[in-house]
Design an enzyme around this catalytic site. Sequence first.
Site, PDB file in Angstrom:
ATOM      1  N   GLY A  43      10.578 -43.169   8.563  1.00  0.00           N
ATOM      2  CA  GLY A  43      11.756 -43.642   9.307  1.00  0.00           C
ATOM      3  C   GLY A  43      11.490 -44.947  10.040  1.00  0.00           C
ATOM      4  O   GLY A  43      12.337 -45.848  10.066  1.00  0.00           O
ATOM      5  N   THR A  44      10.313 -45.080  10.625  1.00  0.00           N
ATOM      6  CA  THR A  44       9.990 -46.300  11.372  1.00  0.00           C
ATOM      7  C   THR A  44      10.010 -47.509  10.439  1.00  0.00           C
ATOM      8  O   THR A  44      10.585 -48.556  10.759  1.00  0.00           O
ATOM      9  CB  THR A  44       8.592 -46.159  12.018  1.00  0.00           C
ATOM     10  OG1 THR A  44       8.620 -45.013  12.876  1.00  0.00           O
ATOM     11  CG2 THR A  44       8.208 -47.388  12.800  1.00  0.00           C
TER      12      THR A  44
ATOM     13  N   ASN B  53      17.765 -38.304  18.710  1.00  0.00           N
ATOM     14  CA  ASN B  53      16.646 -37.382  18.516  1.00  0.00           C
ATOM     15  C   ASN B  53      16.270 -36.604  19.777  1.00  0.00           C
ATOM     16  O   ASN B  53      15.602 -35.591  19.690  1.00  0.00           O
ATOM     17  CB  ASN B  53      15.419 -38.148  18.006  1.00  0.00           C
ATOM     18  CG  ASN B  53      15.142 -39.396  18.799  1.00  0.00           C
ATOM     19  OD1 ASN B  53      15.989 -40.288  18.876  1.00  0.00           O
ATOM     20  ND2 ASN B  53      13.988 -39.483  19.397  1.00  0.00           N
TER      21      ASN B  53
ATOM     22  N   GLN C  55      17.547 -38.253  12.185  1.00  0.00           N
ATOM     23  CA  GLN C  55      17.732 -36.895  12.726  1.00  0.00           C
ATOM     24  C   GLN C  55      18.972 -36.216  12.161  1.00  0.00           C
ATOM     25  O   GLN C  55      19.116 -35.004  12.257  1.00  0.00           O
ATOM     26  CB  GLN C  55      17.842 -36.929  14.257  1.00  0.00           C
ATOM     27  CG  GLN C  55      16.545 -37.233  14.973  1.00  0.00           C
ATOM     28  CD  GLN C  55      15.521 -36.105  14.895  1.00  0.00           C
ATOM     29  OE1 GLN C  55      15.859 -34.946  14.621  1.00  0.00           O
ATOM     30  NE2 GLN C  55      14.274 -36.435  15.124  1.00  0.00           N
TER      31      GLN C  55
ATOM     32  N   HIS D  28       9.986 -36.010   6.795  1.00  0.00           N
ATOM     33  CA  HIS D  28       9.320 -34.942   7.573  1.00  0.00           C
ATOM     34  C   HIS D  28      10.209 -34.271   8.619  1.00  0.00           C
ATOM     35  O   HIS D  28       9.770 -33.330   9.271  1.00  0.00           O
ATOM     36  CB  HIS D  28       8.013 -35.458   8.189  1.00  0.00           C
ATOM     37  CG  HIS D  28       8.172 -36.391   9.360  1.00  0.00           C
ATOM     38  ND1 HIS D  28       7.957 -35.987  10.649  1.00  0.00           N
ATOM     39  CD2 HIS D  28       8.502 -37.700   9.420  1.00  0.00           C
ATOM     40  CE1 HIS D  28       8.133 -37.023  11.459  1.00  0.00           C
ATOM     41  NE2 HIS D  28       8.469 -38.070  10.734  1.00  0.00           N
TER      42      HIS D  28
ATOM     43  N   THR E  68       2.092 -49.326  -4.167  1.00  0.00           N
ATOM     44  CA  THR E  68       2.218 -48.158  -5.053  1.00  0.00           C
ATOM     45  C   THR E  68       2.970 -47.049  -4.345  1.00  0.00           C
ATOM     46  O   THR E  68       2.643 -46.675  -3.221  1.00  0.00           O
ATOM     47  CB  THR E  68       0.810 -47.664  -5.465  1.00  0.00           C
ATOM     48  OG1 THR E  68       0.151 -48.744  -6.125  1.00  0.00           O
ATOM     49  CG2 THR E  68       0.897 -46.467  -6.394  1.00  0.00           C
TER      50      THR E  68
ATOM     51  N   CYS F 264       6.892 -39.821  20.439  1.00  0.00           N
ATOM     52  CA  CYS F 264       6.090 -40.969  20.848  1.00  0.00           C
ATOM     53  C   CYS F 264       5.912 -40.997  22.353  1.00  0.00           C
ATOM     54  O   CYS F 264       4.892 -41.405  22.849  1.00  0.00           O
ATOM     55  CB  CYS F 264       6.757 -42.279  20.426  1.00  0.00           C
ATOM     56  SG  CYS F 264       7.607 -42.164  18.891  1.00  0.00           S
TER      57      CYS F 264
HETATM   58  C1  PLP Z   1      16.025 -41.170  15.248  1.00  0.00           C
HETATM   59  C2  PLP Z   1      14.655 -41.466  14.726  1.00  0.00           C
HETATM   60  N1  PLP Z   1      14.440 -42.635  14.097  1.00  0.00           N
HETATM   61  C3  PLP Z   1      13.245 -42.944  13.588  1.00  0.00           C
HETATM   62  C4  PLP Z   1      12.179 -42.081  13.691  1.00  0.00           C
HETATM   63  C5  PLP Z   1      10.849 -42.468  13.102  1.00  0.00           C
HETATM   64  O1  PLP Z   1      10.622 -41.777  11.910  1.00  0.00           O
HETATM   65  P1  PLP Z   1       9.119 -41.604  11.323  1.00  0.00           P
HETATM   66  O2  PLP Z   1       8.442 -40.606  12.217  1.00  0.00           O
HETATM   67  O3  PLP Z   1       9.311 -41.087   9.941  1.00  0.00           O
HETATM   68  O4  PLP Z   1       8.483 -42.929  11.358  1.00  0.00           O
HETATM   69  C6  PLP Z   1      12.337 -40.865  14.361  1.00  0.00           C
HETATM   70  C7  PLP Z   1      11.214 -39.924  14.538  1.00  0.00           C
HETATM   71  O5  PLP Z   1      11.133 -39.221  15.538  1.00  0.00           O
HETATM   72  C8  PLP Z   1      13.629 -40.542  14.873  1.00  0.00           C
HETATM   73  O6  PLP Z   1      13.849 -39.383  15.510  1.00  0.00           O
END
Ligand code: PLP
Length: 381
Positions: A71-72, A149, A177, A199, A235, A325
């Site tokens: 997600g990041t 989240n 989320q 995940h 890859t 985080c």
């Molecule tokens: C709303 C939201 N965006 C982005 C992320 C980041 O995703 P990832 O952990 O797969 O990098 C999270 C993870 O907690 C999230 O809740």
Amino acid sequence: MRPIYLDHAASTPVHPEVAAVMLSIMTEQYGNASSVHAFGRAAKKTLNGARDSIAASLGCAPDEWIFTGGGTESDNLALFGAVSGREGGHIITTAIEHHAVLHACEQLEKEGFQITYVPVDGTGRVSPEDIASAIRDNTVLISVMMANNEVGTIQPIREIGAVARERGVLFHVDAVQALGSIPIKLSELPVDYMSFTAHKINGPQGIGGLYIRRGAPLHPRLFGGLQERGRRAGTESLAGAAGFAKAVELAVRGLEGRHAEALKLRSTLLDGLDAGIGKDAYHLNGNSGHGLTHIVNISFPGVQTDVMLMNLDMEGIAASSGSACTSGSLEISHVLKAMALPDKYLDSAIRFSSGLGNTTEEMELVSRKIETIMKRLRTKD
Ligand SMILES: Cc1ncc(COP(=O)(O)O)c(C=O)c1O
């Protein structure tokens, strides 16, 4: 007592069907999808199969989907990818986004972009009117999450997207989320980019995806091979992609059942708290009409977040202070701060997020344990 995991918004257990798919690929298909020999062709077939399956589940074309590392990365790729190459410009986001968006915006600001952080109401909801009035002549991008989240508040994405379309501004949505909880049909949404991760939906960690509407600009962030049509070099994770596809399939197919189950777990917890500590001893944060049912964010005024988390942990219950985080550092959540909650709610908030494997018996036990913890802490005072 078996530990109780109530931190599914941070990460989820891998579904056995997902694990089975991944295991068979990891042990039987070790080719590189870019190789031209038979092993490579088999890998490519698996990769494209995963892409086709996700595209069908989410209602987009396969070439509108690229695999990322999570997600990041998807958020960063969307934000930087949409605006790179421009001589600055204005970006609109909200005060309650995940740090993957907020910190990317801070970096974009250093690179010459102006950022407006639109505020939210006391339930964490942003108003489409506030987004509309923040738009300037040089606004290039709007980024608003589909669901938060920490408190689970769902945003009016369709309305914001309609404003963005009307004003000719690109629109990115972080749906990390929301996937699996809110039905998503990409072809019907006024959205240019949407971020996902595996995940959070009982898929593997370290793989995500980005939807890019056909025709929307995207400057790559990684340079190397021509994977993902030159938009994300490196890859691909074959087992990750196939596992993600299986997780999306299960998440979309089981959405209604999971919603009903989450509702049951939520009300068991809250009923237990009402009976045990009473309604006045806690405060529910978020938006009950527009919220993800599996995220229950509760403040227990008078009991500091870290104290409650430690006590829960000692009882074998895993919950969180908000986003994963920040939970290590136990700072006051930027989301709750943006909701302008009173201090007594800010420093005592706990996020319980349920999912695969949780039972109503566990929720009953959690409410009883909270009652015991509160009594224990009171007698200490
Ligand atoms: C709303 C939201 N965006 C982005 C992320 C980041 O995703 P990832 O952990 O797969 O990098 C999270 C993870 O907690 C999230 O809740």
